[in-house]
Scaffold this motif. Structure first.
Motif, mmCIF file in Angstrom:
data_model
loop_
_atom_site.group_PDB
_atom_site.id
_atom_site.type_symbol
_atom_site.label_atom_id
_atom_site.label_comp_id
_atom_site.label_asym_id
_atom_site.label_seq_id
_atom_site.Cartn_x
_atom_site.Cartn_y
_atom_site.Cartn_z
ATOM 1 N N SER A 166 -49.995 22.198 36.963
ATOM 2 C CA SER A 166 -48.938 21.789 36.049
ATOM 3 C C SER A 166 -47.579 21.791 36.748
ATOM 4 O O SER A 166 -47.342 22.546 37.693
ATOM 5 C CB SER A 166 -48.901 22.727 34.842
ATOM 6 N N ASP A 167 -46.681 20.931 36.290
ATOM 7 C CA ASP A 167 -45.327 20.895 36.821
ATOM 8 C C ASP A 167 -44.400 21.853 36.090
ATOM 9 O O ASP A 167 -43.313 22.163 36.583
ATOM 10 C CB ASP A 167 -44.751 19.474 36.710
ATOM 11 N N THR A 168 -44.818 22.319 34.916
ATOM 12 C CA THR A 168 -43.903 23.108 34.092
ATOM 13 C C THR A 168 -44.488 24.424 33.572
ATOM 14 O O THR A 168 -43.725 25.316 33.199
ATOM 15 C CB THR A 168 -43.447 22.275 32.873
ATOM 16 N N THR A 169 -45.821 24.541 33.501
ATOM 17 C CA THR A 169 -46.408 25.743 32.909
ATOM 18 C C THR A 169 -47.230 26.515 33.927
ATOM 19 O O THR A 169 -47.707 25.973 34.925
ATOM 20 C CB THR A 169 -47.309 25.380 31.711
ATOM 21 N N SER A 170 -47.409 27.807 33.655
ATOM 22 C CA SER A 170 -48.131 28.694 34.560
ATOM 23 C C SER A 170 -49.544 28.974 34.050
ATOM 24 O O SER A 170 -49.822 28.869 32.850
ATOM 25 C CB SER A 170 -47.380 30.027 34.695
ATOM 26 N N TYR A 220 -53.507 27.785 30.521
ATOM 27 C CA TYR A 220 -52.084 27.709 30.860
ATOM 28 C C TYR A 220 -51.228 28.393 29.793
ATOM 29 O O TYR A 220 -51.696 28.670 28.679
ATOM 30 C CB TYR A 220 -51.662 26.252 31.015
ATOM 31 N N SER A 221 -49.977 28.638 30.143
ATOM 32 C CA SER A 221 -49.081 29.375 29.249
ATOM 33 C C SER A 221 -48.769 28.620 27.965
ATOM 34 O O SER A 221 -48.324 29.226 26.983
ATOM 35 C CB SER A 221 -47.768 29.709 29.984
ATOM 36 N N ASP A 222 -48.987 27.302 27.950
ATOM 37 C CA ASP A 222 -48.756 26.531 26.717
ATOM 38 C C ASP A 222 -50.024 26.417 25.869
ATOM 39 O O ASP A 222 -50.039 25.696 24.868
ATOM 40 C CB ASP A 222 -48.233 25.136 27.056
ATOM 41 N N GLY A 223 -51.082 27.130 26.262
ATOM 42 C CA GLY A 223 -52.321 27.118 25.497
ATOM 43 C C GLY A 223 -53.349 26.111 25.968
ATOM 44 O O GLY A 223 -54.498 26.140 25.524
#
Length: 237
Positions: free
Chosen positions: A57-61, A150-153
């Motif tokens: 991902s470019d934005t989430t971990s 990922y951190s956004d689910g």
């Protein structure tokens, strides 16, 4: 001389672009969960496997990794190496078919390892090390299906298996090839969890190394062509 220099610069630029293209392809080829080494001898004992998990991902971990071990051909004596910032939960499962060993009959084995509490940032990766007491000797490959949260689910399911001769699927599961006893690769015989951590900052998978080497070859050939152009230009003048 000016034309010779221009030719050399053009050749050098072309070589650099070719090398960059090769290395970019290497990065793309390695952008999924993989197991290292990718082969071991059947029935091998007292070894270790490293599961490399990249964050695409470019934005989430990445905040959770679930690794599923096969139970139809189980790994015996599984141990998980401590990993800074991560907590490992190990799940055992009763085997449908117990495994007989020199030390007795094994009736259960590890079926899942879940790592939580840590974080893999965008553009980064983590290596998770798993030791084993013995690999099965009655199969040619082991598939380790993996879920990456990922951190956004969002959950990426690395569970697809390619049939013999087919192209690699979009989300392939890590696969360990099991070879005839005595044909284990040098990488497999020398790999350990400690070695994996020590080389983490400079290592990439075998595909990336091979393609990187190809890029160097392209660069060398380009420089040789440039030198030839300079010599020919001087002779013409």
């Amino acid at each position: 001389m000016s034309s010779a220099r221009t030719s050399l610069r053009r050749v050098g630029l072309g070589s650099a672009l070719a090398a960059a293209a090769v290395l970019t392809a290497a990065g793309a080829a390695s952008a999924h969960v993989t197991v290292h080494p990718d082969s071991y001898a059947k029935g091998a004992t007292d070894g270790a496997l490293t599961f490399r998990v990249p964050d695409e991902s470019d934005t989430t971990s990445t905040t959770k990794v679930q690794l599923f071990l096969p139970t139809d051909h189980p790994l015996l004596g599984v141990l998980v190496s401590p990993h800074d910032g991560w907590t490992a939960k190990v799940t055992d499962t009763k085997l449908t078919t117990p495994v007989k060993t020199d030390d007795g009959t094994i009736t259960d084995a590890v079926s899942e390892i879940t790592w939580t509490g840590g974080k893999i940032g965008p553009g980064q990766y983590e290596d998770f090390d798993v030791a084993f007491g013995q690999l099965p000797d009655d199969t040619a490959r082991l598939t380790f299906k993996t879920l990456q949260t990922y951190s956004d689910g969002k959950i990426v399911r690395w569970i697809e298996e390619a049939a013999q001769g087919d192209e690699e699927p979009e989300n392939p599961a890590p696969v360990l090839k099991l070879t005839a006893a005595g044909t284990t690769s040098a990488a497999a015989s020398q790999t350990s969890a400690v070695a994996s951590k020590a080389s983490k900052t400079s290592a990439s998978d075998s595909t990336a190394r091979g393609l990187g080497a190809a890029g160097l070859v392209v660069g060398v050939l380009g420089l040789a062509a440039g030198a030839f152009t300079v010599v020919r230009s001087r002779r013409t003048q």
